[in-house]
Enzyme design. Structure first.
Site, PDB file in Angstrom:
ATOM      1  N   ILE A  76       0.870  -1.167   0.000  1.00  0.00           N
ATOM      2  CA  ILE A  76       0.000   0.000   0.000  1.00  0.00           C
ATOM      3  C   ILE A  76       0.913   1.226   0.000  1.00  0.00           C
ATOM      4  O   ILE A  76       1.880   1.291   0.764  1.00  0.00           O
ATOM      5  CB  ILE A  76      -0.957  -0.011   1.222  1.00  0.00           C
ATOM      6  CG1 ILE A  76      -1.993   1.101   1.124  1.00  0.00           C
ATOM      7  CG2 ILE A  76      -0.205   0.064   2.526  1.00  0.00           C
ATOM      8  CD1 ILE A  76      -3.109   0.992   2.168  1.00  0.00           C
ATOM      9  N   SER A  77       0.627   2.162  -0.884  1.00  0.00           N
ATOM     10  CA  SER A  77       1.551   3.279  -1.104  1.00  0.00           C
ATOM     11  C   SER A  77       1.512   4.309   0.012  1.00  0.00           C
ATOM     12  O   SER A  77       0.566   4.368   0.807  1.00  0.00           O
ATOM     13  CB  SER A  77       1.223   3.968  -2.432  1.00  0.00           C
ATOM     14  OG  SER A  77       1.402   3.091  -3.512  1.00  0.00           O
TER      15      SER A  77
END
Length: 407
Positions: A76-77
Site C-alpha cells: 500500500i503506497s
C-alpha cells in the site's frame, strides 16, 4: 507542558484525520472530493496485519514480500503519494476508471468514493493472492461495486473500455499499447514511468491525434512492473560499489567507463544553491529534454567514504555520459561558520570530456535555477512514428512508444 498522547489513544477516525492534515501540511493541495475520500475510507481495514499507527503513518506497507533481499511484490503506497497521484488523475463523478495494480484495494476504494454511484472502477493485478486480498477488503468496507480482475495489467481490461481515467500503481518502463487504446479521447493516464534512470508520476492526456501529452510529472518511486517489455532499464557497475542506470537506446558502453572514477576529477560549480530539504528533483527530467546522455549515478556509502566519488545524493544522482567520460551531480557543503546552511550545486567530471560534461550539467542546473517550477513537456507516440511526425526535443525510444521530452 502536557505530553502528546501516543497514537494508541486515538481512534481510527482521529488518526485518519491526522493523516490527511499531514498530507495538506506537506504542501499537497487536496480538492474536496479527494479530501473527502481520504477522510472517509478506513485505510487500516485494508492492512489488517498493521498496527493503527502504521496504517495511518506516511509510509508504505508491504502486503506481499518479493524475493529475499529484494523489493516487495505488492504494498500500500505512502499516503502523500496516493494523494498526489489522485490529484494528477482528476477523476470526476461518473467516470470509468481502470487501475493497474490492485494492491490492497485501498486506492480503488478511494476512487470509488470520488467517482460516486454513477461511475465505475476496475482494478487489475497479476497476483491472484493480491486480488483476493483486495476483493475481501473492498467487500468488508462497503466498496463491493469495484470490479477486481486477476490478469496482466499490461493488457488492460478491454471488457469495460474505454476508460476516462487510467491510473498505474506499479512502476513500468514502457507504455503498453492497450493503455493508449483503451483510454478515451481526452482521457487521462497517470503512470509512474521510468526513463533515463529516474521514475516520475506522469499525468498524460490523450490528444485528438491519439498521442499522449504531459505537462506535469512528480517525483515518485514504485515497485517495478512485471510483464512483457518492462525490463528495459540497464544497470552496469563501473567501479566498486558504483553503478550506472541507463536505457538501451543510449550509446553507453559500461566497459569504456570501468575504472573512470580513478581518473583525475574536475569539479565545476553552478552558482545555484539549496537549503536542507529543498527539492532539486526537476533538474533531472529537464536534463533529459536537452542531454541525450542523461542517466543515474548510484553509489554506496562505502564508495563515498573511500573518496571514490561524492555525488549529491548517494543512491540516485543525475549524470551525463559521453563516450569514455562522465559527470555527476555534486554539492558543496557550507563552511562551519556560515550564517546560512546553503549547499552549492555543481558537477564532477572524469575522463577526456569530463570537464565539458560537468559544464553542461551545470548549464542544466542554472536553467532549473532560473525557474525552479518549470516542467518539461513529455509526449508519447506509438513506436514506429517517423521522426518527421515528432515534436522537437530529445527522443527516447522504448519498445512500445517513442517519448519526446522538451525542456
Amino acid at each position: 507542558m502536557t505530553a502528546t498522547p501516543p497514537d494508541t489513544d486515538f481512534s481510527p477516525d482521529e488518526l485518519r484525520d491526522r493523516m490527511v492534515d499531514h498530507i495538506a501540511d506537506a504542501g499537497h493541495q487536496l480538492p474536496a472530493a479527494i479530501e473527502h475520500a481520504l477522510r472517509t475510507v478506513p485505510r487500516h481495514l485494508f492492512v489488517p496485519d498493521a498496527t493503527l499507527h502504521d496504517a495511518y503513518a506516511n509510509r508504505s506497507i508491504t502486503i506481499k514480500p518479493g524475493e529475499p533481499g529484494g523489493r516487495p511484490a505488492s504494498c500500500i503506497s505512502v499516503p502523500t503519494v496516493v494523494a498526489m497521484m489522485l490529484g494528477q488523475l482528476d477523476a470526476r463523478p461518473g467516470h470509468r476508471v481502470l487501475e493497474i495494480g490492485a494492491g490492497t484495494g485501498y486506492n480503488a476504494a478511494l476512487l470509488a468514493d470520488i467517482i460516486g454511484d454513477t461511475g465505475h472502477v476496475t482494478t487489475i493485478d497479476i497476483h491472484p493472492d493480491v486480488t483476493t486480498h483486495a476483493r475481501l477488503a473492498l467487500d468488508a468496507t462497503g466498496y463491493d461495486q469495484v470490479h477486481v480482475v486477476t490478469g496482466d495489467g499490461a493488457l488492460g481490461h478491454q471488457d469495460r473500455a474505454p476508460y476516462d481515467r487510467i491510473i498505474v500503481t506499479v512502476g513500468p518502463w514502457d507504455l503498453p499499447p492497450a493503455w493508449l487504446n483503451q483510454l478515451a479521447p481526452g482521457g487521462r493516464l497517470v503512470v509512474p514511468l521510468h526513463w533515463r534512470g529516474q521514475a516520475r508520476s506522469v499525468a498524460f492526456v490523450k490528444q485528438d491525434n491519439g498521442v499522449l501529452r504531459a505537462t506535469d510529472s512528480q517525483l515518485c518511486g514504485f515497485i517495478p512492473m512485471l510483464g512483457d517489455g518492462q525490463d528495459g532499464e540497464r544497470k552496469a557497475r563501473i567501479a566498486d560499489d558504483v553503478d550506472l542506470h541507463f536505457d538501451p537506446d543510449q550509446p553507453i558502453d559500461p566497459e569504456t567507463l570501468h575504472g573512470i572514477l580513478t581518473q583525475p576529477a574536475t569539479t565545476v560549480w553552478s552558482g545555484a544553491s539549496v537549503v536542507p530539504m529543498e527539492s532539486t528533483d526537476l533538474i533531472w527530467p529537464r536534463l533529459t529534454g536537452v542531454e541525450p546522455g542523461t542517466c543515474r549515478f548510484a553509489a554506496t556509502q562505502a564508495a563515498v567514504e573511500a573518496r571514490l566519488c561524492a555525488p549529491a545524493f548517494t543512491y540516485s544522482s543525475p549524470a551525463l555520459v559521453q563516450g569514455d567520460s562522465l559527470a555527476y551531480l555534486t554539492l558543496r557543503r557550507p563552511a562551519p561558520d556560515a550564517t546560512e546552511r546553503r549547499f552549492e550545486l555543481g558537477a564532477t567530471g572524469h575522463g577526456p570530456a569530463g570537464e565539458h560534461l560537468a559544464e553542461r550539467l551545470c548549464a542544466g542546473i542554472r536553467a532549473w535555477d532560473h525557474d525552479r517550477t518549470a516542467q518539461p513537456v513529455i509526449t508519447a507516440y506509438p513506436a514506429g512514428t517517423p521522426d518527421k511526425d515528432l515534436t522537437d526535443g530529445q527522443i527516447i525510444d522504448k519498445r512500445f512508444v517513442r517519448l519526446v521530452v522538451s525542456a
